[in-house]
Design a protein around this motif. Structure first.
Motif, PDB file in Angstrom:
ATOM      1  N   VAL A 146      10.110  15.747  18.278  1.00 61.34           N
ATOM      2  CA  VAL A 146      10.828  16.750  19.080  1.00 61.34           C
ATOM      3  C   VAL A 146      11.459  17.844  18.220  1.00 61.34           C
ATOM      4  O   VAL A 146      11.822  18.905  18.723  1.00 61.34           O
ATOM      5  N   ASN A 147      11.591  17.581  16.916  1.00 61.30           N
ATOM      6  CA  ASN A 147      12.109  18.637  16.028  1.00 61.30           C
ATOM      7  C   ASN A 147      10.998  19.491  15.437  1.00 61.30           C
ATOM      8  O   ASN A 147      11.254  20.362  14.610  1.00 61.30           O
ATOM      9  N   GLY A 148       9.767  19.197  15.804  1.00 60.29           N
ATOM     10  CA  GLY A 148       8.637  19.987  15.315  1.00 60.29           C
ATOM     11  C   GLY A 148       8.019  19.449  14.037  1.00 60.29           C
ATOM     12  O   GLY A 148       7.050  20.017  13.525  1.00 60.29           O
ATOM     13  N   LYS A 149       8.560  18.349  13.507  1.00 62.64           N
ATOM     14  CA  LYS A 149       7.981  17.779  12.281  1.00 62.64           C
ATOM     15  C   LYS A 149       6.671  17.052  12.610  1.00 62.64           C
ATOM     16  O   LYS A 149       6.572  16.351  13.607  1.00 62.64           O
ATOM     17  N   GLU A 150       5.693  17.231  11.720  1.00 61.93           N
ATOM     18  CA  GLU A 150       4.380  16.635  11.976  1.00 61.93           C
ATOM     19  C   GLU A 150       4.151  15.381  11.123  1.00 61.93           C
ATOM     20  O   GLU A 150       4.644  15.283   9.999  1.00 61.93           O
ATOM     21  N   TYR A 151       3.384  14.478  11.682  1.00 61.60           N
ATOM     22  CA  TYR A 151       3.014  13.239  10.987  1.00 61.60           C
ATOM     23  C   TYR A 151       1.506  13.072  11.106  1.00 61.60           C
ATOM     24  O   TYR A 151       0.949  13.184  12.207  1.00 61.60           O
ATOM     25  N   ILE A 152       0.855  12.779   9.992  1.00 60.83           N
ATOM     26  CA  ILE A 152      -0.586  12.524  10.056  1.00 60.83           C
ATOM     27  C   ILE A 152      -0.767  11.042  10.429  1.00 60.83           C
ATOM     28  O   ILE A 152      -0.280  10.148   9.722  1.00 60.83           O
ATOM     29  N   ASP A 153      -1.453  10.812  11.515  1.00 56.90           N
ATOM     30  CA  ASP A 153      -1.580   9.452  12.056  1.00 56.90           C
ATOM     31  C   ASP A 153      -2.834   8.784  11.471  1.00 56.90           C
ATOM     32  O   ASP A 153      -3.876   8.721  12.117  1.00 56.90           O
ATOM     33  N   VAL A 154      -2.715   8.302  10.224  1.00 55.60           N
ATOM     34  CA  VAL A 154      -3.916   7.712   9.601  1.00 55.60           C
ATOM     35  C   VAL A 154      -4.164   6.275  10.044  1.00 55.60           C
ATOM     36  O   VAL A 154      -5.114   5.650   9.594  1.00 55.60           O
ATOM     37  N   LYS A 171       7.787  12.044   4.481  1.00 59.76           N
ATOM     38  CA  LYS A 171       6.929  13.110   3.983  1.00 59.76           C
ATOM     39  C   LYS A 171       5.843  13.525   4.978  1.00 59.76           C
ATOM     40  O   LYS A 171       4.982  14.342   4.677  1.00 59.76           O
ATOM     41  N   GLY A 172       5.866  12.886   6.162  1.00 59.94           N
ATOM     42  CA  GLY A 172       4.938  13.319   7.204  1.00 59.94           C
ATOM     43  C   GLY A 172       3.628  12.556   7.284  1.00 59.94           C
ATOM     44  O   GLY A 172       2.606  13.112   7.708  1.00 59.94           O
ATOM     45  N   LEU A 173       3.667  11.280   6.900  1.00 57.87           N
ATOM     46  CA  LEU A 173       2.451  10.460   7.028  1.00 57.87           C
ATOM     47  C   LEU A 173       2.799   9.150   7.722  1.00 57.87           C
ATOM     48  O   LEU A 173       3.723   8.449   7.302  1.00 57.87           O
ATOM     49  N   LEU A 174       2.067   8.831   8.771  1.00 58.49           N
ATOM     50  CA  LEU A 174       2.253   7.548   9.458  1.00 58.49           C
ATOM     51  C   LEU A 174       1.302   6.539   8.819  1.00 58.49           C
ATOM     52  O   LEU A 174       0.099   6.530   9.072  1.00 58.49           O
ATOM     53  N   LEU A 175       1.878   5.715   7.941  1.00 53.07           N
ATOM     54  CA  LEU A 175       1.087   4.797   7.116  1.00 53.07           C
ATOM     55  C   LEU A 175       1.682   3.408   7.302  1.00 53.07           C
ATOM     56  O   LEU A 175       2.377   2.913   6.432  1.00 53.07           O
TER      57      LEU A 175
END
Ligand code: PMP
Length: 458
Positions: free
Chosen positions: A49-57, A415-419
């Protein structure tokens, strides 16, 4: 009226924690890391909701097959929404579900022909177990009451599925409630008890399953396996030849083979279904996750005419499979599955993923293979797993109390990675549409998170 879509992260987290008991979580951990509120997802990216992105690996629990909000699927569901959302599936049917079966059949191992639908993977597994048990009873072999499974296997969380799972983390506490399954020592190619490795292996570990078939083969209804890849065990990969051996043993002893393709199906291992690696047809197969690309909860238990026929007869013979789930064959689920099939077929998605697979593996190996705490990098399809060890020579793991995977998970999230790792195993199981650019970004973050956490603990 409150507008929940306009609320801040903090407000939504507070309300969430007031009400929600999240799955597979120690809720106390949420004091430090409250649930991230995701507003949207596109492709491999999730946005909070704050606009931060996460790469859904990790494909959101391995189900997001072709990217979040993929238009092929959303349009198919939207199209169905105004026609029919649900209909009782006993005595009724509808076009989307018929289409799904008719189109899936060409991808299935030859001989699988009848679909029983449910709404999650565990339910599909329960259905498979009951089907196997009842089948034997109805062909006059009622002594077969037990099930075999592989050590460290995972088949879901309901009581039957947990009984044929072998991971203490999930099942130990419930042991008094579970069926007494036979847990066969599975292949473990990283810590091979015969000191072999994948290149010089003659499936020496077949002796364990052969022994168990000798002892229990005549009282066993079915053996259930995750073909080629034991996902929850930490993306353990084992040779297809082992499945061929199981097929032969099953045929010799009259045991049914259940292939649980809930995690491996739909191209995850490079083949449409993992059973294809071994060219083996199971007697029963379970599918879910990739079936709807992660858009709708749907699962199926698929079997052969031979098994189906044992349930076919006059009503008063009482041989019917009296198994049902309210959402069996749900039209919206079916429309999502159609969207997935359309996308896969129109874009040659699996071929493209298979072209990218060696490149992705090389990118990961180039970055990590000389790391002194990486014991093994294993790969199948786009799935890559890195097993972290304390000592590369002895393969000794770190003390689990350190919660290494959780530390890396938190760092990567920052850091924006869903690991979301499993034990000390970091893995990528990205959508089949994963690109080189996305891989480069993901590997960079994984590297930084790994370095920072290992520096802290070493
Ligand atoms: N079988 C396998 C191989 C799985 O990986 C899973 C889920 N990860 C299940 C069964 C259970 O599926 P569900 O979570 O939908 O119940």
């Amino acid at each position: 009226m409150k507008n929940y879509n306009e609320m801040s992260m903090d407000e939504l987290q507070e309300l969430d924690l007031k009400y929600i008991w999240h799955p597979c979580s120690q809720m106390k951990d949420y004091e430090e890391l409250p649930p991230i509120v995701i507003k949207e997802g596109h492709g491999v990216y999730l946005k909070d909701v704050n606009g931060k992105e996460y790469i859904d690996v990790v494909s959101s629990w391995w189900c997001n097959l072709i990217g979040h909000t993929n238009e092929a699927v959303t349009s198919s569901i939207k199209n169905q929404l105004d026609k029919l959302e649900h209909v009782i599936f006993a005595n009724f049917t509808h076009p989307p579900i018929v289409e799904v079966c008719d189109r899936l059949i060409k991808y299935l191992p030859k001989g699988l022909s009848k679909f029983n639908f449910s709404d999650n993977g565990s339910a599909a597994v329960e259905c498979a177990l009951k089907m196997a048990f009842q089948y034997h009873k109805q062909i006059g072999d009622s002594k077969r009451k037990r099930f075999m499974c592989l050590s460290d296997g995972y088949h879901g969380e309901t009581i039957g599925a947990l009984s044929v799972g072998s991971m203490d983390l999930y099942s130990k506490i419930y042991k008094p409630m579970l069926m007494d399954a036979i847990h066969v020592k599975a292949p473990d190619c990283f810590r091979c008890p015969f000191n072999k490795n994948r290149e010089i292996c003659n499936i020496e570990c077949r002796c364990f399953v052969e022994e168990d078939f000798k002892k229990y083969g005549k009282e066993t209804a079915a053996i259930i396996i995750e073909p080629v890849l034991q996902g929850a065990a930490g993306m353990r990969i084992y040779p297809p030849k082992y499945i061929k051996i199981l097929r032969e043993l099953c045929d010799e002893y009259g045991v049914l083979l259940i292939g649980d393709e809930i995690a491996t199906g739909f191209g995850r291992t490079g083949k449409f279904f993992a059973m294809e690696h071994a060219e083996v047809t199971p007697d029963i197969m379970t599918i879910s996750k990739g079936l709807t690309g992660g858009f709708m909860p749907m699962a199926a238990t698929i079997t052969t005419d031979k098994i189906y026929d044992a349930f076919y007869g006059d009503y008063n013979a009482h041989v019917a499979f009296m198994h049902s789930h309210t959402y069996s064959g749900n039209p919206l689920g079916a429309s999502a599955a159609i969207g997935v099939l359309n996308f896969l077929e129109e874009n040659n998605t699996l071929e493209k993923a298979n072209e990218f697979a060696p490149k992705l593996n090389k990118m990961i190996c180039d970055e990590f293979e000389n790391e002194k705490n990486i014991g093994e990098i294993r790969q199948i399809g786009l799935i890559n797993a890195l097993e972290i060890v304390k000592d590369r020579k002895t393969k000794e793991p770190f003390d689990p109390k350190i919660r290494l995977e959780y530390q890396i998970y938190k760092k990567a999230l920052e850091k924006g990675l869903l690991l979301r790792a499993i034990g000390d195993i970091l893995y990528f199981n990205p959508p089949l549409t994963f690109t080189e650019e996305e891989a480069r970004k993901s590997i960079k973050i994984m590297r930084e998170a790994y370095d920072e956490v290992l520096k802290q603990i070493l």
